[in-house]
Design a protein around this motif. Structure first.
Motif, PDB file in Angstrom:
ATOM      1  N   ASN A 105       0.806  -1.221   0.000  1.00 58.71           N
ATOM      2  CA  ASN A 105       0.000   0.000   0.000  1.00 58.71           C
ATOM      3  C   ASN A 105       0.846   1.282   0.000  1.00 58.71           C
ATOM      4  O   ASN A 105       0.324   2.362   0.260  1.00 58.71           O
ATOM      5  CB  ASN A 105      -0.986  -0.003   1.182  1.00 58.71           C
ATOM      6  N   TRP A 106       2.105   1.153  -0.276  1.00 59.92           N
ATOM      7  CA  TRP A 106       3.028   2.287  -0.430  1.00 59.92           C
ATOM      8  C   TRP A 106       3.229   3.061   0.867  1.00 59.92           C
ATOM      9  O   TRP A 106       3.741   4.184   0.840  1.00 59.92           O
ATOM     10  CB  TRP A 106       2.582   3.222  -1.549  1.00 59.92           C
ATOM     11  N   THR A 107       2.885   2.498   2.014  1.00 64.89           N
ATOM     12  CA  THR A 107       3.264   3.159   3.255  1.00 64.89           C
ATOM     13  C   THR A 107       4.760   2.994   3.507  1.00 64.89           C
ATOM     14  O   THR A 107       5.344   3.750   4.287  1.00 64.89           O
ATOM     15  CB  THR A 107       2.466   2.605   4.444  1.00 64.89           C
ATOM     16  N   VAL A 108       5.365   2.011   2.867  1.00 64.97           N
ATOM     17  CA  VAL A 108       6.824   1.911   2.752  1.00 64.97           C
ATOM     18  C   VAL A 108       7.164   2.234   1.312  1.00 64.97           C
ATOM     19  O   VAL A 108       6.654   1.582   0.390  1.00 64.97           O
ATOM     20  CB  VAL A 108       7.338   0.500   3.122  1.00 64.97           C
ATOM     21  N   CYS A 109       7.977   3.248   1.100  1.00 64.96           N
ATOM     22  CA  CYS A 109       8.317   3.690  -0.255  1.00 64.96           C
ATOM     23  C   CYS A 109       9.765   4.153  -0.253  1.00 64.96           C
ATOM     24  O   CYS A 109      10.099   5.191   0.332  1.00 64.96           O
ATOM     25  CB  CYS A 109       7.381   4.817  -0.691  1.00 64.96           C
ATOM     26  N   GLU A 110      10.637   3.378  -0.886  1.00 61.79           N
ATOM     27  CA  GLU A 110      12.069   3.649  -0.901  1.00 61.79           C
ATOM     28  C   GLU A 110      12.497   3.916  -2.341  1.00 61.79           C
ATOM     29  O   GLU A 110      12.692   2.977  -3.129  1.00 61.79           O
ATOM     30  CB  GLU A 110      12.834   2.443  -0.338  1.00 61.79           C
ATOM     31  N   PRO A 111      12.616   5.198  -2.730  1.00 56.15           N
ATOM     32  CA  PRO A 111      12.980   5.514  -4.121  1.00 56.15           C
ATOM     33  C   PRO A 111      14.333   4.922  -4.512  1.00 56.15           C
ATOM     34  O   PRO A 111      15.278   4.898  -3.720  1.00 56.15           O
ATOM     35  CB  PRO A 111      13.026   7.047  -4.125  1.00 56.15           C
ATOM     36  N   ILE A 112      14.398   4.437  -5.748  1.00 54.52           N
ATOM     37  CA  ILE A 112      15.661   3.934  -6.307  1.00 54.52           C
ATOM     38  C   ILE A 112      15.882   4.594  -7.671  1.00 54.52           C
ATOM     39  O   ILE A 112      16.322   3.949  -8.620  1.00 54.52           O
ATOM     40  CB  ILE A 112      15.676   2.397  -6.422  1.00 54.52           C
ATOM     41  N   ASP A 113      15.565   5.884  -7.738  1.00 52.40           N
ATOM     42  CA  ASP A 113      15.561   6.608  -9.004  1.00 52.40           C
ATOM     43  C   ASP A 113      16.935   6.817  -9.609  1.00 52.40           C
ATOM     44  O   ASP A 113      17.096   6.818 -10.829  1.00 52.40           O
ATOM     45  CB  ASP A 113      14.942   8.005  -8.807  1.00 52.40           C
ATOM     46  N   HIS A 114      17.910   7.064  -8.787  1.00 53.81           N
ATOM     47  CA  HIS A 114      19.189   7.534  -9.306  1.00 53.81           C
ATOM     48  C   HIS A 114      20.056   6.372  -9.773  1.00 53.81           C
ATOM     49  O   HIS A 114      20.008   5.275  -9.203  1.00 53.81           O
ATOM     50  CB  HIS A 114      19.914   8.351  -8.247  1.00 53.81           C
ATOM     51  N   PRO A 115      20.856   6.598 -10.826  1.00 58.72           N
ATOM     52  CA  PRO A 115      21.744   5.533 -11.307  1.00 58.72           C
ATOM     53  C   PRO A 115      22.620   5.004 -10.189  1.00 58.72           C
ATOM     54  O   PRO A 115      23.120   5.767  -9.358  1.00 58.72           O
ATOM     55  CB  PRO A 115      22.581   6.236 -12.392  1.00 58.72           C
ATOM     56  N   MET A 116      22.793   3.705 -10.173  1.00 60.77           N
ATOM     57  CA  MET A 116      23.593   3.090  -9.130  1.00 60.77           C
ATOM     58  C   MET A 116      25.064   3.129  -9.526  1.00 60.77           C
ATOM     59  O   MET A 116      25.402   2.946 -10.699  1.00 60.77           O
ATOM     60  CB  MET A 116      23.153   1.637  -8.912  1.00 60.77           C
ATOM     61  N   PRO A 117      25.952   3.362  -8.557  1.00 62.09           N
ATOM     62  CA  PRO A 117      27.377   3.397  -8.896  1.00 62.09           C
ATOM     63  C   PRO A 117      27.865   2.035  -9.346  1.00 62.09           C
ATOM     64  O   PRO A 117      27.410   0.995  -8.860  1.00 62.09           O
ATOM     65  CB  PRO A 117      28.032   3.821  -7.576  1.00 62.09           C
ATOM     66  N   ALA A 118      28.755   2.050 -10.301  1.00 66.50           N
ATOM     67  CA  ALA A 118      29.347   0.793 -10.777  1.00 66.50           C
ATOM     68  C   ALA A 118      30.193   0.185  -9.681  1.00 66.50           C
ATOM     69  O   ALA A 118      30.833   0.908  -8.896  1.00 66.50           O
ATOM     70  CB  ALA A 118      30.194   1.055 -12.018  1.00 66.50           C
ATOM     71  N   PRO A 119      30.193  -1.136  -9.551  1.00 71.27           N
ATOM     72  CA  PRO A 119      31.029  -1.761  -8.517  1.00 71.27           C
ATOM     73  C   PRO A 119      32.500  -1.463  -8.751  1.00 71.27           C
ATOM     74  O   PRO A 119      32.967  -1.409  -9.894  1.00 71.27           O
ATOM     75  CB  PRO A 119      30.714  -3.260  -8.678  1.00 71.27           C
ATOM     76  N   GLN A 120      33.207  -1.245  -7.678  1.00 73.09           N
ATOM     77  CA  GLN A 120      34.629  -0.944  -7.805  1.00 73.09           C
ATOM     78  C   GLN A 120      35.412  -2.172  -8.240  1.00 73.09           C
ATOM     79  O   GLN A 120      35.129  -3.295  -7.810  1.00 73.09           O
ATOM     80  CB  GLN A 120      35.174  -0.473  -6.454  1.00 73.09           C
ATOM     81  N   ARG A 121      36.376  -1.913  -9.106  1.00 76.10           N
ATOM     82  CA  ARG A 121      37.292  -3.002  -9.466  1.00 76.10           C
ATOM     83  C   ARG A 121      38.279  -3.199  -8.319  1.00 76.10           C
ATOM     84  O   ARG A 121      38.580  -2.295  -7.551  1.00 76.10           O
ATOM     85  CB  ARG A 121      38.055  -2.645 -10.739  1.00 76.10           C
TER      86      ARG A 121
END
Length: 236
Positions: A216-232
């Motif tokens: 019901n969207w009472t928990v809402c965690e945006p994931i809009d932004h590009p995720m950082p690439a994993p470090q080598r």
């Protein structure tokens, strides 16, 4: 008449026919509509709660006070789904799969785009009350485009599982205001729909977001932004 309007009218007609045939609530459901604890991925908006909608939710809360079968949307969960992408698959606080990075990248052209939904009205399903409206033309185009991108991605199986045998994207633009844990709504809730089925609850507008949400969207965690690439290893 727009496609959503036809869909809403058809849903109401089917529900009213069923209610006329069966006056009782039917069987009580032993399970929830959706997993109440796990989270799903979805795109949508969380607009400000307008006065007409706030009064509607308050009325539903008062009407169902003490009824353990009634699940009324809390004001903090007021939302309209743009595109549900997965079923509730993810445990809270668990990391999302690696392919989420690709989904977030697909989302970037749509992130924070303003969506307007007008002519809000009640739509009745046998055991639910929805608040549904008519989106502006740009919103319709955006949803079709994003749905096509997801359907052609590594998330296509999750998207199809979420929608089952229904169309992609689904025709409704709505927020589920009330779920009832039985086959059909009881008489007081049916009467509430009858009293207000022709009422125009106005319009809402908000920027689009991609998020991890509960049912019901009472928990809402945006994931809009590009995720950082994993470090080598060499960069650490």
């Amino acid at each position: 008449m727009t496609d959503p309007e036809r869909a809403y009218r058809a849903a109401n007609q089917q529900t009213l026919a069923l209610w006329q045939e069966k006056a009782d609530i039917g069987a009580v459901k032993s399970s929830h509509y959706y997993d109440p604890d796990r989270l799903a991925l979805a795109a949508g908006i969380k607009p400000a709660l307008t006065n007409p909608v706030a009064r509607l939710l308050q009325g539903l809360q008062q009407l169902t006070a003490g009824d353990p079968l009634a699940d009324v949307l809390p004001a903090s969960g007021f939302h309209f789904t743009f595109l549900p992408i997965t079923l509730p698959l993810f445990a809270a606080n668990a990391p999302l799969p690696a392919k989420t990075t690709a989904l977030v990248d697909l989302w970037q052209p749509y992130r924070a785009q303003p969506i307007v939904i007008r002519q809000l009205r009640l739509v009745a399903l046998p055991a639910q009350l929805l608040l549904a409206g008519i989106p502006d033309a740009p919103a319709i185009a955006l949803r079709h485009a994003f749905c096509e991108r997801v359907a052609g991605s590594a998330w296509q199986n999750e998207l199809r599982q979420r929608h089952g045998s229904g169309p992609l994207p689904a025709p409704f633009w709505h927020s589920t205001l009330l779920r009832y844990q039985a086959d059909r709504l009881p008489a007081p809730l049916r009467a509430c729909f009858f009293r207000q089925q022709t009422f125009d609850f106005g319009a809402v507008s908000a920027p689009l977001m991609l998020a991890r949400v509960n049912y019901n969207w009472t928990v809402c965690e945006p994931i809009d932004h590009p995720m950082p690439a994993p470090q080598r290893e060499a960069d650490r």
